[in-house]
Motif scaffolding. Sequence first.
Motif, PDB file in Angstrom:
ATOM      1  N   TYR A   1      23.305  47.445  28.739  1.00 30.45           N
ATOM      2  CA  TYR A   1      22.486  48.601  28.352  1.00 30.45           C
ATOM      3  C   TYR A   1      22.515  48.777  26.832  1.00 30.45           C
ATOM      4  O   TYR A   1      21.527  49.149  26.203  1.00 30.45           O
TER       5      TYR A   1
ATOM      6  N   ASP B   1      21.976  40.046  38.933  1.00 31.36           N
ATOM      7  CA  ASP B   1      21.300  40.459  40.162  1.00 31.36           C
ATOM      8  C   ASP B   1      20.791  39.248  40.948  1.00 31.36           C
ATOM      9  O   ASP B   1      20.505  39.367  42.131  1.00 31.36           O
TER      10      ASP B   1
ATOM     11  N   ARG C   1       9.230  45.450  38.465  1.00 27.92           N
ATOM     12  CA  ARG C   1       9.780  46.776  38.160  1.00 27.92           C
ATOM     13  C   ARG C   1      10.838  46.719  37.067  1.00 27.92           C
ATOM     14  O   ARG C   1      11.270  47.758  36.568  1.00 27.92           O
ATOM     15  N   PHE C   2      11.276  45.513  36.752  1.00 29.62           N
ATOM     16  CA  PHE C   2      12.332  45.378  35.750  1.00 29.62           C
ATOM     17  C   PHE C   2      11.931  45.996  34.412  1.00 29.62           C
ATOM     18  O   PHE C   2      12.769  46.534  33.679  1.00 29.62           O
TER      19      PHE C   2
ATOM     20  N   TRP D   1      12.604  49.658  34.513  1.00 31.37           N
ATOM     21  CA  TRP D   1      14.057  49.828  34.561  1.00 31.37           C
ATOM     22  C   TRP D   1      14.668  49.633  33.170  1.00 31.37           C
ATOM     23  O   TRP D   1      15.454  50.460  32.695  1.00 31.37           O
ATOM     24  N   ALA D   2      14.266  48.551  32.485  1.00 28.78           N
ATOM     25  CA  ALA D   2      14.873  48.225  31.182  1.00 28.78           C
ATOM     26  C   ALA D   2      14.484  49.261  30.127  1.00 28.78           C
ATOM     27  O   ALA D   2      15.305  49.666  29.300  1.00 28.78           O
TER      28      ALA D   2
ATOM     29  N   ILE E   1      13.786  52.405  30.663  1.00 30.45           N
ATOM     30  CA  ILE E   1      14.505  53.660  30.918  1.00 30.45           C
ATOM     31  C   ILE E   1      15.974  53.546  30.514  1.00 30.45           C
ATOM     32  O   ILE E   1      16.516  54.421  29.830  1.00 30.45           O
ATOM     33  N   LYS E   2      16.622  52.434  30.919  1.00 36.91           N
ATOM     34  CA  LYS E   2      18.048  52.283  30.558  1.00 36.91           C
ATOM     35  C   LYS E   2      18.216  52.273  29.036  1.00 36.91           C
ATOM     36  O   LYS E   2      19.101  52.937  28.489  1.00 36.91           O
TER      37      LYS E   2
ATOM     38  N   GLU F   1      27.378  55.766  35.169  1.00 34.00           N
ATOM     39  CA  GLU F   1      26.764  55.234  36.392  1.00 34.00           C
ATOM     40  C   GLU F   1      27.821  54.708  37.355  1.00 34.00           C
ATOM     41  O   GLU F   1      27.779  54.984  38.559  1.00 34.00           O
TER      42      GLU F   1
ATOM     43  N   ASP G   1      21.690  57.507  39.366  1.00 30.17           N
ATOM     44  CA  ASP G   1      20.687  57.780  38.332  1.00 30.17           C
ATOM     45  C   ASP G   1      20.620  59.262  38.004  1.00 30.17           C
ATOM     46  O   ASP G   1      20.418  59.652  36.856  1.00 30.17           O
TER      47      ASP G   1
END
Lengths: 247, 299
Positions: free
Chosen positions: B18, B211, B217-218, B221-222, B224-225, B252, B265
Amino acid sequence: MRLSIDELHVSYGKVRAVQGVSLGVDTGRLVTVIGTNGAGKSSMLHAVSGMVRPTSGKVTLDGDDITGKPYHKLVPRGLVLVPEGRQLVAGLSVEDTLMLGAAAARMTNAEAHRQMDDVLSRFPILAERLKERAGLLSGGQAQMLALARGLMSAPRLLLLDEPSLGLAPRAVRDLFAMVSELARQGLTILMVEQNVRQALAIAEYGYVMDSGRIILEGQAGELATNDMLVASYLGVARDEKTGEETA
Amino acid sequence: MLDFVQNLIDGLMVGSSYALLALGFTLIFGAMRRLNLSYGPSIMVGVFAGTLVHMQYSAGLIAVAAATMIGSAIATVYVERLCFAAVRSGAAVASMVSSFAVWMQIEEAVTLAFPRRTYAFPALSDAPPIYVGELFFRIEYVVMAIVAALVMLVLYAILNRTRFGLQLRAVSQNPVAARYSGINIPAVTLQAFLLAAVIGAIAGFLIAGTDQQITPRFGLWATIKGLIAMMLGGLGSIPGAILGGLLLGVVEAQSQWYLGTEYRDLMAYLVLFAFLVLRPGGLMGTVAVTQDREAARRL
């Protein structure tokens, strides 16, 4: 390096800051442009150095047209601007600030270090404060750093924009002594100043700018005694009958 | 207590990835003072490029990593030219909105090109976890943490030992003074985007390799993180981005263990919310801001 400015116009929207200025600076000369605040001096320098795009007109360096070229492309050719208000990055160290000058001129590391030695020998005060942040320097030291950053680019034409602005009288003296010394060593300099008396004292030739135009030019010594200039810029008036200065 | 320590270690290791995402955001934000919402999706393009090379040529990890970086760099240059270089002065909101639009475009394009949605990504390692006393370490996480630490060291060296790094620091702190210093700002900006793309690609490679799969969707996700980690650490601060990423990882891991996956989350957002209210400058931001103001006043 010879600078020639021909019929330069600069506008910001409806404001016409520079209206047809033509002037020249011959190699190795120290020329000053004087005038009050808002006369367009700074805009003229900005257009010459590519910080703003002129509306029309032509700027040449040793005969090459450089009109409208961005500043970062002019520095490697030897045109260097020392801007009004220093424009230093407060958080960078003195050393990093100087390296920016070398980087702008696209020097190799070896050249940069040689240049650094040379520049620091002129500014011992900066040599003592290499690791200090630029934002912590006094006004006079900050102006010296701005000048030193310019010299790090190994200029062949130095454009000085109001270098004495906001400095204590003693710092102004030091600064003009430095500029004078650079000129004596053969550097071509165009200096814009409001400090008319001291600018004319070190310059060889001068232009007077007002409302975007050049209204007077001549040898610096002659300008310094020009009646109109003395009356409007030097803050002294002459008694018409006796010719003596009154307060 | 043992659980807490185990979660802490896992959280720090995952948080290191992250932190890389937050560093990418921070570099771009520093250069332009604008958010590139398409940062995550650009990385996602790179990860799919890695998957493609893996599927087509059964390429090894190095080749997959290279493909991930190249894909991410190309997508990032596309975003930079379209949303940032073309929208220059003053229009920060226009850049952010157009980077959102391009995000949708990229996600759509990848979905069309990869219709199965979920694709396999080569594993970073298939070695079993190692035990140190009662603590266990997943090898993928260890690799992730080591690589992330190396990337941070290299980034530190780039920022502090190279001319590009010096110029980028100048542009981040004071773009006007940087221009007067003779810096070619558009060029430095593009290079900052490329550097961010490479760092993001490494993060994407590490995460997808852990993973062992990737979906379109990655990108979301990336983004937002990375954004949360950057905000926790303090907008525009490099050490803040690292600390924010690590903190997010730990929050988390702890909430997943003690409260359950469904709260993971939620807790992250809660911590972000608490920071925005109580310490809007983030972990590091306020310090940097006040120092800057102090210095600027003296100039």
